[in-house]
Design an enzyme around this catalytic site. Sequence first.
Site, mmCIF file in Angstrom:
data_model
loop_
_atom_site.group_PDB
_atom_site.id
_atom_site.type_symbol
_atom_site.label_atom_id
_atom_site.label_comp_id
_atom_site.label_asym_id
_atom_site.label_seq_id
_atom_site.Cartn_x
_atom_site.Cartn_y
_atom_site.Cartn_z
ATOM 1 C CG HIS A 90 -1.728 1.061 1.030
ATOM 2 N ND1 HIS A 90 -3.049 1.322 0.426
ATOM 3 C CD2 HIS A 90 -1.903 2.324 1.984
ATOM 4 C CE1 HIS A 90 -3.893 2.275 0.716
ATOM 5 N NE2 HIS A 90 -2.867 2.998 1.575
ATOM 6 C CD GLU A 139 -3.460 -1.465 -1.795
ATOM 7 O OE1 GLU A 139 -3.232 -1.019 -0.932
ATOM 8 O OE2 GLU A 139 -4.210 -1.030 -2.920
ATOM 9 C CG ASN A 172 30.216 -22.928 -5.910
ATOM 10 O OD1 ASN A 172 30.550 -23.778 -6.538
ATOM 11 N ND2 ASN A 172 30.289 -21.570 -6.246
#
Length: 702
Positions: free
Chosen positions: A51, A73, A425
């Site tokens: 918002h 929203e 990795n």
Amino acid sequence: MSLQFDAAPDELAVFIEEAEEQLQLLDQDILILEKEGPNSDLLQEVFRAAHTLKGSSGAIGHERMASLTHAMEGILDSLRKGKLETTTALIDLLLQSLDALRVLKEEVVTLEHSGLDPSSLVQSLKRFLEDNLSPDGEHQPVGEVRPVAVEPHVLSQSEDVDGHTYVIVVYVDKDCAFPAVRCLQVHMALAEAGEVTESIPSRADIEVEKVGFELRLTYVTAESSQGVRDLIMAIPDIAAVRIENTKVEGDVVTECDAFSFDGPPQIVQEHDQVRGNAESAIAKDRNLQEGRANAKNVNASKTVRIDIERLDALMNLVGELVIDCTRLVQLSSRLQARYEGDEIAQGLGETSQHIQRITDELQDRIMGARMFPVSSVFNRFPRMIRDLAQRAGKNVEFVMEGEETELDRSVIEEIGDPLIHLLRNAVDHGIDSPDERRACGKPEVGLIRLSACHRESRIVLVVEDDGKGIDPERIRRAATEKGLLSPDAAARLSDREAVELIFAPGFSTAKQVSDVSGRGVGMDIVRTNIHKLNGSVSIESSPGRGTKFILELPLTLAIMDALLVSLGGNTFAIPLASVTETLRVQQSEVFAVNRGKVIQLRGRVLPLLPLGKALGLGRRGGDIDEAYVVVVGSDNDQVGILVDSLVGEQQVVIKSLGNYIGDIRGLSGATILGDGQVALIVDVPALVKMTIQERAGDLVNV
């Protein structure tokens, strides 16, 4: 194509910083939502972030960004109201939208159009909402309320509306640089759920920045008081908000019950003192504006935002002050020694000592202001781990510990890339596939842990996993096949030395090249970057049980404790964090082995490195009559650096060698001593690596 937004450059700077904070919060909370499932506080925080982002992007006129956050929203509002379930498809869609928002945010940075059209994403969010609402959930889009026909300044008409009339007082933080922007955001937020019928100052005045730090509103809406409070408090720099429910007869307020207040207790008292007859309708009593002066005494935030360049400038000035202060203390000491008992010399000595204490405290305070929690780096990684694990078809739990650990922003800027390599990795090479883990009797979900802690004047970062571990025999075979080692040399390596080969340039054991790893780059970059920071990296691994990478780094790159040594009339500074011990040696204690000289130190062989020879000074390359040895360590290796004498310990300010001199092997910088002389700072990791390479004649490119 260039872009122009409805805001001044300084307002755009505030938006960029604020938007990045909200995007990071959304990223972090959405992943928590996927991992832990919905809870009301988490969903409320996610909704507030979206918002706020929608309101601020709308305030600067970034309509594409505002429309996308508005669509998000809607999803988040349905989640918090229990009308949607949290699914992988939903999380993927929200994260995809978040990636698009980052691209749109960068448009404000570059003022160039990215070419991104979020309309398809907006439609996807809307379709998802329509297709997945709970059967019994009546969905009402966010911002949509029942029509309210209220004429400005006529409160009596609200009696006929199925809703509430609120009198709202909003206090903006008095340290806020742009109160008009915050007041405009309040208007925009409230307009989505109702109608503002009265505003002091007016919307027009706000838009031309005729505004203080207090905003008074009359507001009609079907929203609850909590909903209104949430809308307002989601906006940054709001210090407090007071909401009152009103009952009106004609044009007069007959009841005005304060039922919701958010802010420090002092504001309640101040507000009550200036409120007077606040029960009268705001439309009829504009004298309430007189209270604005008192509202400026609101208990504002204890923090302010400072441009990092200002902190860098302060740090440089403090560094110069430290150098001059050290010089002053040395001069006063010499004067007192020459004029013992002299009143002026004694007074100068006392004053210089006091200045030194004040300078030390000032330095500590500036250093404290430059310290940031490592969470600013760590918070980037949960999303990365999730995406990598999904692509690799692995189940991974990612745990972060010690995010509150602080270190200097100069170090924070440099640790991101090494950690990215190690974590990638860990997912690609470390964690086993679900089938492999089941076959080994492991939990199907692999664990990767990233932690941080302080250890004396260093920070220790650890990346560990419970995956395959590193097989030393496989490393030996790979090194032989790639021509990095002869078969005989490979056989002579201990398991620890074999594992260390993964840091060799171009070394990789991956059978296939992927977009994650396997190109023979990455681990050597990790060690190189850590060494540039005067740090070290070591490995602990057990085949079948997992791998742990341990990174040790200085807390700051601006100032360090150093051991000053002398060689041929020149002074050098060795980082004290790398020094294990110092000792004095005689010629009879030095032995020639293979390509260099060594000494025995408590039953083990310690290679010696003449500092003069290493730096090209042409000294200490032959016989040694008597010398001092500074034992230093980097990663898991130790070397004895030969010098003429030890000067002492001192805190030094690190200076770059500059573009004219450039990088010199064995040196990492310079410092100015109290007597005005320049001392070169020794690059310990480089010297240790140089020594190990020279002694391992059958190692290639390690």
